[in-house]
Write a protein that holds these residues in place. Sequence first.
Motif, PDB file in Angstrom:
ATOM      1  N   HIS A   1       0.824  -1.211   0.000  1.00  0.00           N
ATOM      2  CA  HIS A   1       0.000   0.000   0.000  1.00  0.00           C
ATOM      3  C   HIS A   1       0.859   1.261   0.000  1.00  0.00           C
ATOM      4  N   GLY A   2       0.834   1.960  -1.126  1.00  0.00           N
ATOM      5  CA  GLY A   2       1.399   3.295  -1.172  1.00  0.00           C
ATOM      6  C   GLY A   2       2.917   3.345  -1.278  1.00  0.00           C
ATOM      7  N   LYS A   3       3.401   4.585  -1.210  1.00  0.00           N
ATOM      8  CA  LYS A   3       4.828   4.864  -1.328  1.00  0.00           C
ATOM      9  C   LYS A   3       5.291   5.679  -0.120  1.00  0.00           C
ATOM     10  N   ALA A   4       6.530   5.438   0.298  1.00  0.00           N
ATOM     11  CA  ALA A   4       7.148   6.258   1.340  1.00  0.00           C
ATOM     12  C   ALA A   4       7.636   7.558   0.700  1.00  0.00           C
ATOM     13  N   TYR A   5       8.084   8.503   1.538  1.00  0.00           N
ATOM     14  CA  TYR A   5       8.505   9.807   1.024  1.00  0.00           C
ATOM     15  C   TYR A   5       9.671   9.696   0.042  1.00  0.00           C
ATOM     16  N   ASP A   6      10.474   8.612   0.149  1.00  0.00           N
ATOM     17  CA  ASP A   6      11.617   8.438  -0.751  1.00  0.00           C
ATOM     18  C   ASP A   6      11.279   7.595  -1.976  1.00  0.00           C
ATOM     19  N   GLY A   7       9.999   7.268  -2.154  1.00  0.00           N
ATOM     20  CA  GLY A   7       9.576   6.496  -3.317  1.00  0.00           C
ATOM     21  C   GLY A   7       9.536   4.999  -3.105  1.00  0.00           C
ATOM     22  N   SER A   8       9.939   4.524  -1.914  1.00  0.00           N
ATOM     23  CA  SER A   8       9.918   3.091  -1.637  1.00  0.00           C
ATOM     24  C   SER A   8       8.480   2.568  -1.617  1.00  0.00           C
ATOM     25  N   THR A   9       8.288   1.358  -2.110  1.00  0.00           N
ATOM     26  CA  THR A   9       7.001   0.681  -2.006  1.00  0.00           C
ATOM     27  C   THR A   9       6.819   0.216  -0.563  1.00  0.00           C
ATOM     28  N   VAL A  10       5.652   0.512   0.021  1.00  0.00           N
ATOM     29  CA  VAL A  10       5.429   0.195   1.437  1.00  0.00           C
ATOM     30  C   VAL A  10       4.645  -1.111   1.573  1.00  0.00           C
ATOM     31  N   LEU A  11       5.224  -2.028   2.345  1.00  0.00           N
ATOM     32  CA  LEU A  11       4.579  -3.308   2.635  1.00  0.00           C
ATOM     33  C   LEU A  11       4.188  -3.331   4.110  1.00  0.00           C
ATOM     34  N   TYR A  12       2.960  -3.702   4.392  1.00  0.00           N
ATOM     35  CA  TYR A  12       2.485  -3.813   5.770  1.00  0.00           C
ATOM     36  C   TYR A  12       2.315  -5.291   6.117  1.00  0.00           C
ATOM     37  N   GLU A  13       2.878  -5.693   7.241  1.00  0.00           N
ATOM     38  CA  GLU A  13       2.677  -7.042   7.762  1.00  0.00           C
ATOM     39  C   GLU A  13       2.064  -6.908   9.158  1.00  0.00           C
ATOM     40  N   ILE A  14       0.890  -7.511   9.346  1.00  0.00           N
ATOM     41  CA  ILE A  14       0.141  -7.334  10.596  1.00  0.00           C
ATOM     42  C   ILE A  14       0.417  -8.538  11.492  1.00  0.00           C
ATOM     43  N   LEU A  15       1.625  -8.594  12.029  1.00  0.00           N
ATOM     44  CA  LEU A  15       2.034  -9.737  12.848  1.00  0.00           C
ATOM     45  C   LEU A  15       1.151  -9.894  14.082  1.00  0.00           C
ATOM     46  N   GLY A  16       0.641  -8.769  14.594  1.00  0.00           N
ATOM     47  CA  GLY A  16      -0.203  -8.828  15.783  1.00  0.00           C
ATOM     48  C   GLY A  16      -1.516  -9.568  15.562  1.00  0.00           C
ATOM     49  N   GLN A  17      -1.939  -9.722  14.307  1.00  0.00           N
ATOM     50  CA  GLN A  17      -3.176 -10.445  13.999  1.00  0.00           C
ATOM     51  C   GLN A  17      -2.912 -11.806  13.358  1.00  0.00           C
TER      52      GLN A  17
END
Length: 198
Positions: free
Chosen positions: A58-74
């Motif tokens: 989901h989305g890009k960081a300020y430096d253009g990196s692709t952002v991956l989210y991992e919901i380890l808590g769930q």
Amino acid sequence: HGLPPKNFMEEYKGNIKKAKAAYEKATNWRRENNMDNIFSIPQPSFHSVLKYYPHYIHGKAYDGSTVLYEILGQAKMKELNRVGVSVENMVDHMNMRNEFCIHRFHKSRINKPFDPQCKSCVVEDELNPLYMHDEGVKIMTVLDVGGIKLSDVTKDVLLFIKQSSAVVDKYYPNRVVRLAIVNAPAWFGAIWSMISNI
């Protein structure tokens, strides 16, 4: 023979011998795991992994990196075991996800539809004279551990983190630019230190 790809050279700080050795190992790993054809290989555990180990691109960081989210808590590793998904299956799934990100979000394809039967172009891009001096696709991972309990940190969780991290370090060097851990309980720092040293 020319130089190995830029990300390998950067990882080994310009040491050509070390970078070439690492790239040869990565090439062998890709061949053994058929990574160039990973998108068309059946993934029977795909939906189970998504259900019991939530993760998103989901989305890009300020430096253009692709952002991956991992919901380890769930994450529900016991449920994954119950439906027959092993740690090895989990690692294979994350390898496919990483390959997808680096292939799909390359600047030559980012505005084109994805063909799930296509070959991965990760190696082709790395060696293409048009792109070999580019930064390439970079990844930022956000690890959300909100709600995690100490009892959730099982042997399988530790093994999964260790093995999936080792693949990225060895075979996708200098691709993950940062890891952000969010919503961590007070005790998680000690656990993370242990994980980092395995």
